[in-house]
Design an enzyme around this catalytic site. Structure first.
Site, mmCIF file in Angstrom:
data_model
loop_
_atom_site.group_PDB
_atom_site.id
_atom_site.type_symbol
_atom_site.label_atom_id
_atom_site.label_comp_id
_atom_site.label_asym_id
_atom_site.label_seq_id
_atom_site.Cartn_x
_atom_site.Cartn_y
_atom_site.Cartn_z
ATOM 1 N N THR A 1 -47.612 -153.342 34.675
ATOM 2 C CA THR A 1 -48.380 -152.933 33.485
ATOM 3 C C THR A 1 -47.379 -152.781 32.335
ATOM 4 O OG1 THR A 1 -48.271 -150.633 34.233
ATOM 5 C CG2 THR A 1 -50.302 -151.830 34.677
ATOM 6 N N LYS B 1 -44.413 -151.507 41.457
ATOM 7 C CA LYS B 1 -44.556 -151.442 39.999
ATOM 8 C C LYS B 1 -44.566 -149.978 39.558
ATOM 9 C CE LYS B 1 -47.914 -151.038 37.836
ATOM 10 N NZ LYS B 1 -48.322 -149.812 37.099
ATOM 11 N N THR C 1 -45.450 -143.868 45.764
ATOM 12 C CA THR C 1 -45.380 -144.249 44.351
ATOM 13 C C THR C 1 -46.644 -144.931 43.873
ATOM 14 O OG1 THR C 1 -44.082 -145.385 42.715
ATOM 15 C CG2 THR C 1 -44.467 -146.534 44.757
ATOM 16 N N GLU D 1 -41.238 -145.961 31.543
ATOM 17 C CA GLU D 1 -41.699 -146.346 30.208
ATOM 18 C C GLU D 1 -40.702 -145.925 29.125
ATOM 19 O OE1 GLU D 1 -46.494 -146.650 30.861
ATOM 20 O OE2 GLU D 1 -45.660 -144.736 30.204
ATOM 21 N N SER E 1 -55.156 -149.565 23.562
ATOM 22 C CA SER E 1 -55.528 -150.638 22.632
ATOM 23 C C SER E 1 -54.810 -151.938 22.987
ATOM 24 C CB SER E 1 -55.177 -150.241 21.200
ATOM 25 O OG SER E 1 -55.012 -148.874 21.061
#
EC number: 2.3.1.35
Lengths: 407, 407
Positions: free
Chosen positions: B153, B179, B190, B276, B407
């Protein structure tokens, strides 16, 4: 009960001062003093962090000794944490100097420090600062505000609150000041908060009122999940309102406790809303809970979630993150029954019914989330208990402040 | 044991595929399939979040049923969490379609989903995607990598690992893919990780090896403290290595477990390092502990601290935040005895001895912190146990990704 202007100097007989002692900051005030004309009964709560700053150890000993206190000396810039035996000596010398300058008992001098962990405080600057503070003391509201400003670190505004109640025909005032705004995830009380009152009150009632209210106010806020080494909340009562003594289990106690709650909750929300980098105060309210504890655990988990906080920063109604944070909170509930709402001055909308999305206007949701105070409401439809927790959004500002805080 | 290239197709008899099904992403692959030529014994661990995604419920039922599994269907973009009864129907239809296309038992189809919570998955696109996947299947390493890419992602790179060991003269291979990279704070396992092996192994040994190792690998990483609704770790063993069956409490079991650990730890560290917005993998190693549990709690508290992570982002050796995070972890230790070090490819320095600062070069500290893999070592000098946890720095990138993820 009436909300009034002011902070630590709102109650009778309390004075405050601020000074630029250049302990770490070059161009601002960085020391504050609170002084009471009469010695005060004192209650306090302190950080639950095993790593305790020297002033925390000092203050706890003072509060537990039962000695009345008459002054609080606070510095910002250096936290006096992880400073070994030298940290303790600095507290001793600070109290000694304040006692000498103010002509009070050294055993009743309380100390607060906030700032960088691990650096030693330059004692000569503190001593010079204390002399300036004593010369600057004053009992008006402006002096209280200047003290509130001097204890700030990354805070963007000073935090004060005050209320008045009548007890047996006498006006009793409670006022306070606090500072945030990072390493805020209190677990006993907040970073630094000082409350003063002129109430005549038993020591037992004072302690009870403070320790109970902490659970619903300072312990329900979080900026970043980091419980500080320096968390300190002190409540000083000098008895100058001349009311009949407030004792536990009386209607007067309840009214005092309620007034104290307003001051504490106001300061706690100000800390959360001025969290490092914050653009919004974010409240999570959980309703329909079976127990208050369940509601509190769920509410706090929502305001502590980095993902939820980043969504608030982006004005994005990403409600899945709210349910997710409730799910890993450790509290039991049935997600298939949960309803979610968003509310602010811009209105209120429902996002989720019985655990699944309802049709709602993303535009309206963004409007609601663009206000400076935003509330997420989760109704878990089990019972009648509820609780609120307060945090803030997670923004670039938080990173800017904390990626290079020491320089 | 030998580390080899590859991922889920490294072991004998496993094929993989990727397809662009346009479930939410427009311009990339977003579905993956793992297929085994022979049915597999399967072990799994799943999220501890009360809010569980539909595929988690589905997979747990499959694993607990004891039915052998032969395929895993994964989509990225939509998590199929908080989707009510419809979410369960989507799993049923996905398994049915895969079984029909692959000619296998529907009861042995596993499912993984990752992405936005609360949206429904468009079933027709999934069905078309499964047909594309079946047509794309291949057993080479390239097919494994393409599958690893399709399940991403906000990950910036695919995550694969594989090792080989010899068991009784037969080569046994274990490979996997995983991932991240947000909502990562596993508490059982995870986000999504799929491990394949051709080992012949008892179901009991397979389960034991997986559930033990999870505690030291996936459960020791954190990106943001948010435990996902979708955490899933699956281990499929098809027995095609033809080794003598591995049973619990044998030297062969120990070697298999050790090999599995290398794959799991490698994938877990890849998830943490690709958190991230991350620019660095941040490891906290606690040594000198009395118990392993104590070391783990302290290490995890360090990598979970927003303040510590922001300091790593700023290459700032703000060691007080590390001690502070240890202090509120809940584990007992004596801060006055703790030593702290920083280490990376650029060298190693000591910052703290017995809880107080030692003289060190800030320039050297910044150099060490500027590497892509940084380790903070805390020696609490009580005993001989140790543990590591892995996280990442907290940067503007995290805010950018999460302030407007939908978005």
């Amino acid at each position: 009960m009436e909300r009034i202007k002011g902070g630590v100097t709102a109650a009778k007989g309390f004075q405050a001062a601020a000074a630029a002692a250049h302990i770490k900051y070059a161009d601002r005030t960085d020391m504050a003093m609170i002084y009471s004309e009469k010695p005060c009964k004192t209650a306090g709560t302190f950080t639950s962090n095993i790593v305790k700053a020297a002033p925390v150890t000092w203050d706890r000993a003072v509060v537990e000794s039962g000695v009345k206190s008459q002054a609080v000396i606070v510095n910002s810039g250096i936290a006096n944490a992880c400073t070994g035996a030298e940290g303790g000596r600095i507290c001793q010398e600070t109290a000694g100097k304040a006692a000498e300058v103010l002509g009070i008992d050294e055993a009743g001098v309380l100390i607060g420090s906030t700032g960088v962990i691990g650096m030693q405080i330059p004692m000569e600057r503190v001593k010079a600062g204390i002399e300036k503070l004593a010369a600057d003391l004053g009992g008006d509201l402006e002096h209280g505000s200047r003290a509130a400003k001097a204890i700030m670190t990354t805070d963007t505004r000073e935090k004060e609150a005050a209320v008045q109640i009548e007890i047996g025909g006498k006006t009793v005032t409670i006022g306070g000041m606090a500072k945030g705004s990072g390493m805020i995830h209190p677990n006993m009380c907040t970073m630094l908060a000082f409350i003063t009152t002129d109430a005549v009150i038993s020591k037992k009632a004072l302690k009870k009122a403070l320790s109970r209210d902490v659970e619903d106010t300072y312990n329900m806020i979080s900026v970043d999940g980091d419980t500080s080494t320096n968390d300190t909340l002190l409540l000083l009562a000098n008895g100058m309102a001349k009311n009949e003594k407030i004792r536990c289990n009386t209607p007067e106690y309840d009214r005092f406790a309620e007034a104290l709650h307003v001051v504490n909750e106001t300061l706690a929300k100000k800390i959360a809303g001025d969290g490092e980098g914050a653009t919004a105060l974010f409240e999570a309210k959980v309703t329909g809970a079976s127990t208050k504890e369940q509601a509190k655990v769920l509410a706090k988990s929502i305001v502590c979630s980095n993902l939820t906080k980043a969504a608030v920063a982006g004005h994005d109604a990403n409600w899945g993150r709210i349910l997710c944070a409730m799910g890993y909170s450790g509290a039991e509930f049935d997600p298939e029954k949960a309803d979610l709402y968003l509310e602010s001055r811009a209105g209120k909308i429902q996002l989720v019914r019985d655990g699944s999305a309802v049709a709602y206007s993303e535009e309206k949701a963004t409007q609601i989330l663009s206000e400076p105070e935003v509330t997420a409401i989760a109704d878990i439809k089990e019972g009648t208990e509820q609780a609120s927790a307060w945090g803030c959004d997670l923004t670039h500002g938080y990173i800017d402040i904390n990626a290079d805080y020491r320089s």
